[in-house]
Design a protein around this motif. Sequence first.
Motif, PDB file in Angstrom:
ATOM      1  N   ARG A  25      33.089  41.853  47.715  1.00 16.70           N
ATOM      2  CA  ARG A  25      33.460  41.168  46.524  1.00 16.70           C
ATOM      3  C   ARG A  25      32.222  41.078  45.643  1.00 16.70           C
ATOM      4  NH1 ARG A  25      32.663  35.996  44.193  1.00 16.70           N
ATOM      5  NH2 ARG A  25      34.679  35.265  43.236  1.00 16.70           N
ATOM      6  N   GLN A  26      32.331  41.410  44.182  1.00 18.64           N
ATOM      7  CA  GLN A  26      31.125  41.283  43.436  1.00 18.64           C
ATOM      8  C   GLN A  26      30.784  40.256  43.064  1.00 18.64           C
ATOM      9  OE1 GLN A  26      28.562  42.467  42.640  1.00 18.64           O
ATOM     10  NE2 GLN A  26      28.678  44.200  41.553  1.00 18.64           N
ATOM     11  N   ASN A  27      29.836  39.625  43.937  1.00 21.57           N
ATOM     12  CA  ASN A  27      29.391  38.173  43.578  1.00 21.57           C
ATOM     13  C   ASN A  27      28.059  38.053  42.534  1.00 21.57           C
ATOM     14  OD1 ASN A  27      31.004  36.724  45.658  1.00 21.57           O
ATOM     15  ND2 ASN A  27      29.474  37.992  47.394  1.00 21.57           N
ATOM     16  N   ARG A  28      27.644  39.354  42.205  1.00 20.29           N
ATOM     17  CA  ARG A  28      26.759  39.260  41.147  1.00 20.29           C
ATOM     18  C   ARG A  28      27.412  39.749  40.031  1.00 20.29           C
ATOM     19  NH1 ARG A  28      24.332  41.553  45.844  1.00 20.29           N
ATOM     20  NH2 ARG A  28      25.109  43.636  45.093  1.00 20.29           N
ATOM     21  N   THR A  59      34.589  31.576  29.641  1.00 19.81           N
ATOM     22  CA  THR A  59      33.164  32.056  29.307  1.00 19.81           C
ATOM     23  C   THR A  59      32.805  32.873  30.747  1.00 19.81           C
ATOM     24  OG1 THR A  59      32.367  30.024  30.458  1.00 19.81           O
ATOM     25  CG2 THR A  59      32.782  30.030  27.977  1.00 19.81           C
ATOM     26  N   GLY A  60      32.018  33.868  30.361  1.00 13.85           N
ATOM     27  CA  GLY A  60      31.588  34.813  31.435  1.00 13.85           C
ATOM     28  C   GLY A  60      32.503  35.956  31.691  1.00 13.85           C
ATOM     29  N   ASP A  61      33.837  35.598  31.796  1.00 12.99           N
ATOM     30  CA  ASP A  61      34.964  36.663  32.011  1.00 12.99           C
ATOM     31  C   ASP A  61      36.278  36.109  31.887  1.00 12.99           C
ATOM     32  OD1 ASP A  61      36.183  39.236  32.252  1.00 12.99           O
ATOM     33  OD2 ASP A  61      35.038  39.808  34.343  1.00 12.99           O
ATOM     34  N   PHE A  62      37.367  36.912  31.863  1.00 14.48           N
ATOM     35  CA  PHE A  62      38.552  36.290  31.791  1.00 14.48           C
ATOM     36  C   PHE A  62      39.156  36.023  33.100  1.00 14.48           C
ATOM     37  CE2 PHE A  62      37.838  38.763  28.057  1.00 14.48           C
ATOM     38  CZ  PHE A  62      37.975  37.636  27.064  1.00 14.48           C
ATOM     39  N   ALA A  63      38.717  36.435  34.317  1.00 12.36           N
ATOM     40  CA  ALA A  63      38.814  36.255  35.676  1.00 12.36           C
ATOM     41  C   ALA A  63      37.820  36.513  36.558  1.00 12.36           C
ATOM     42  CB  ALA A  63      40.206  36.900  36.059  1.00 12.36           C
ATOM     43  N   ALA A  64      37.920  35.774  37.683  1.00 14.40           N
ATOM     44  CA  ALA A  64      36.898  35.868  38.635  1.00 14.40           C
ATOM     45  C   ALA A  64      36.931  37.079  39.497  1.00 14.40           C
ATOM     46  CB  ALA A  64      36.737  34.835  39.688  1.00 14.40           C
ATOM     47  N   PRO A  65      35.621  37.707  39.919  1.00 12.15           N
ATOM     48  CA  PRO A  65      35.830  39.057  40.390  1.00 12.15           C
ATOM     49  C   PRO A  65      37.001  38.885  41.863  1.00 12.15           C
ATOM     50  CG  PRO A  65      33.647  38.559  40.239  1.00 12.15           C
ATOM     51  CD  PRO A  65      34.464  37.510  39.691  1.00 12.15           C
ATOM     52  N   TYR A 112      45.416  44.372  47.368  1.00 15.77           N
ATOM     53  CA  TYR A 112      44.166  44.325  46.809  1.00 15.77           C
ATOM     54  C   TYR A 112      43.908  44.598  45.333  1.00 15.77           C
ATOM     55  CZ  TYR A 112      42.872  49.297  46.560  1.00 15.77           C
ATOM     56  OH  TYR A 112      43.075  50.574  46.195  1.00 15.77           O
ATOM     57  N   ARG A 113      42.774  44.011  44.780  1.00 16.68           N
ATOM     58  CA  ARG A 113      42.540  44.532  43.278  1.00 16.68           C
ATOM     59  C   ARG A 113      41.005  44.872  43.181  1.00 16.68           C
ATOM     60  NH1 ARG A 113      45.982  40.510  39.172  1.00 16.68           N
ATOM     61  NH2 ARG A 113      47.854  40.595  40.328  1.00 16.68           N
ATOM     62  N   ASP A 114      40.943  46.072  42.379  1.00 18.53           N
ATOM     63  CA  ASP A 114      39.323  46.227  42.281  1.00 18.53           C
ATOM     64  C   ASP A 114      38.703  45.843  41.041  1.00 18.53           C
ATOM     65  OD1 ASP A 114      37.369  48.435  41.491  1.00 18.53           O
ATOM     66  OD2 ASP A 114      37.669  49.061  43.572  1.00 18.53           O
ATOM     67  N   TYR A 115      37.521  45.412  41.385  1.00 15.87           N
ATOM     68  CA  TYR A 115      36.925  44.908  40.227  1.00 15.87           C
ATOM     69  C   TYR A 115      36.439  45.732  38.891  1.00 15.87           C
ATOM     70  CZ  TYR A 115      33.124  42.399  37.481  1.00 15.87           C
ATOM     71  OH  TYR A 115      32.077  41.881  36.516  1.00 15.87           O
ATOM     72  N   LEU A 116      36.552  47.076  39.203  1.00 14.83           N
ATOM     73  CA  LEU A 116      36.145  47.914  38.228  1.00 14.83           C
ATOM     74  C   LEU A 116      37.517  48.444  37.499  1.00 14.83           C
ATOM     75  CD1 LEU A 116      33.457  50.123  39.755  1.00 14.83           C
ATOM     76  CD2 LEU A 116      33.346  48.213  38.202  1.00 14.83           C
ATOM     77  N   ASN A 117      38.696  47.928  37.802  1.00 15.77           N
ATOM     78  CA  ASN A 117      39.974  48.224  37.215  1.00 15.77           C
ATOM     79  C   ASN A 117      40.038  47.287  35.826  1.00 15.77           C
ATOM     80  OD1 ASN A 117      42.590  48.890  36.455  1.00 15.77           O
ATOM     81  ND2 ASN A 117      43.105  49.435  38.582  1.00 15.77           N
ATOM     82  N   ARG A 118      40.142  47.879  34.693  1.00 17.30           N
ATOM     83  CA  ARG A 118      40.107  47.111  33.505  1.00 17.30           C
ATOM     84  C   ARG A 118      41.688  46.348  33.605  1.00 17.30           C
ATOM     85  NH1 ARG A 118      37.093  48.155  28.829  1.00 17.30           N
ATOM     86  NH2 ARG A 118      38.704  46.764  27.755  1.00 17.30           N
TER      87      ARG A 118
END
Length: 798
Positions: free
Chosen positions: A705-708, A724-730, A766-772
Amino acid sequence: MQRYWGISLLVGLLMGINGFVWSQTIACSGSVQGRILSNDPGEPLPGATVYVRELATGAVADSAGYFRLEKLCAGRYTFVYQYVGYKPFSVPVTIPGDSALVLKPVQLVPDSQTLQEVVVAEHRSEAQQLLQVQNSLSGEALDQTRGQSLGESLKAITGLYSIQTGPSISKPVIHGLYSNRIIILNNGIRQEDQQWGTEHAPQVDQFLASRLTVIKGAASIRYGSDAIGGVILVEPKSMPTQPGIGGEVNVVGASNGGLGVASGMIEGAFANKLAGLSWRLQGTLKRSGYVRTPNYYLQNTSYHETNFSGDLHYDHKRWGAELFYSQFDTKIGLFTGAQVSSLADLYAAIERPEPLVQPGFSYKLGRPYQDVQHDLLKIRAYWHTGRGGELTATYAWQQNQRREYDFISFSGALNPELYLKLISQTVDLVWEHAPIRSKAGGQWSGSVGFNGLTQGNIRQYLFLIPNFRNYGAGLFAIERYAVNRWTLEAGLRYDYRWLRAYFLDEVTKQTYFKTHSWQNANGSLGVAYQLSPDLTLTTTVSTAWRAPNVADLYSNGLHQSAVAYERGNPNLQPEQALNGNLVLAYAGKRLSGEIGVYNNLINNYIYLKPDSVPVIRQRGAFPAYTYTQVRATFRGIDATLTYKLTDHLALTTKNALLFAFNQTDHAYLVFIPPNRSDNSLRYDWAKWGKLSNLYLSMSGLYVARQNRAPAVTTRQENGQIIFTGDFAAPPPAYFLLGAELGCTVQVGSQPMHMSLSGTNLANTVYRDYLNRFRYFADEPGRSFMLRIKLPFSVGKGV
């Protein structure tokens, strides 16, 4: 005046460096030729390499296994023969004076051990001029990725990732950097195809390559502005030199998406009066339908691809020429579940575990979709000047036409909402002086060159980026000195970039423009030391830069295929990077691999920052992003190790750790690849019945998981939820199982290579953090892929 003074100073330095080298050394003219074969059944190994350890140079075998090395001094050298999937073979070779030496054919033995790649090529090798960290895919390792996109293929290399937009668009990422910070050299030409968009995949046919080479880290000295993250070289195999006609056919099929791929190549060389003339034709056809996650199909994720290329080559004793043309044509459907029409729909889609619409399988491809065509024309000529070295001149013309069709037509039923036509012309002039032996017993090698670029962009329909003109020029010099166990390298470069963007005043209907110009000088230093015959330590320090592009500066509109509203910043300054890395490589009988650490400090790092409030347009509600810049660091560790448990069983582990940080705001950056570990166990049989090169492998990929990442928080404002920060958590971490079975079987007199692989065998959700599109849907589920490769030879030359 300051600009011209800088150019004059650099030219003087380049001339001075090479003048010093010539004053201290003498030239050599010895040559060696040979052939590389497999021991069973004695077939040639196209793309195999021979590396001269003392000279840090080498050559690649052609389609018949032949190679040739020139400009060698008299002396005793170590020749290292290598090919992926085969045991390396070293042999001492003595060159008696300035003579032509013909070696006996060398036969390599299959081996499951992963080999360290040696990157060399005929004439001017793009990668050979750099001491930086290089990893490659070729031979069997490359064959195992056939049918995938360039971005997906490169994920087999440690430290390589991909930014995705759904299952069909994949963009390469090197050490957390992508888009205009990576240069792709397609057959020696800098690829120019609107690469600024995160969902703009490279328009490159992966079947063109016999080798994919990745230079990790800043490489601006040789390749100019934009090579902050690295360089990807798509290298076709050497043109045939022996008379005859041959080629290969590749067929790929996949269960998920109903993927079907057919690619063919035919080539030949002439004899007698047409000796030296060779040719090659290649084409690829690819079709895929709706991709399935473990629980549902992703609507409108079909894609089509039709590519072809032709190459004509002539080599004489001291000169040669090449004419190359390729066309890449693709149509890519975009997942309709990412299309929303209101803020409420957007937030509901993010919270919803599955899309509302879940169709059955189909090959249909409708709105929204991309339609992209890329044409490339290359003309190259080279001249061996004898003791003076080799002069190469290359001209290339490229045209990239991008059409993006929205879910709902706003520009007419038959028209795209976004149309961009980019025409680029590049000129490269490179002089490589002949390898020269110094009085101290070492050897000098190096090059001086000029790169020129001109571009023009035309847009129609809805506005995203303006029309623009872009010019660039650069001068560089790279010099390398090898003596005993040491190799030293230094480089200098000067670049100038000019950009003019054109706008229309909505009130007066008059055209006006804004102009920018930048210039920069960069340098690099590298040292490699061979601690033992099996252990090498390499370190490099280099600077690089990137001028803002027109999208960074002036984006202002809805980017249909990204499903995002993007805003530029006209006050952006050029990025400036300081990159350093240290790599320890070992190649023993049982253990082999490399461990590298890197640190990339980038001042004025430009990125698309998610805005807290989505933008509402007539079309609907969209996540909004604004280009901003900060001081950022990218540091990490790449480790690849292979251990042979027995003569047939090998364990390989690939690990990539990346830590990126926004030093300006003391926060994390978005879309930074999470840590990952890819481990595999492989068993090889040299021969089993009528099958040869039989192997079975099992793999497990763990992505953390991308915690950073920026923290995601929400608040109520005017009755709306504001992120704020993003539209969804990693998304959470995930683990994927894979397996592959492969072999070679004789079909008549030709070897046919076959493999069957399975990905996500456990059908993991699963879902990948780098997928838009991770906000809206899961990643693909289980899939099986069959690959067949059949080389052939149909006749003799004339």
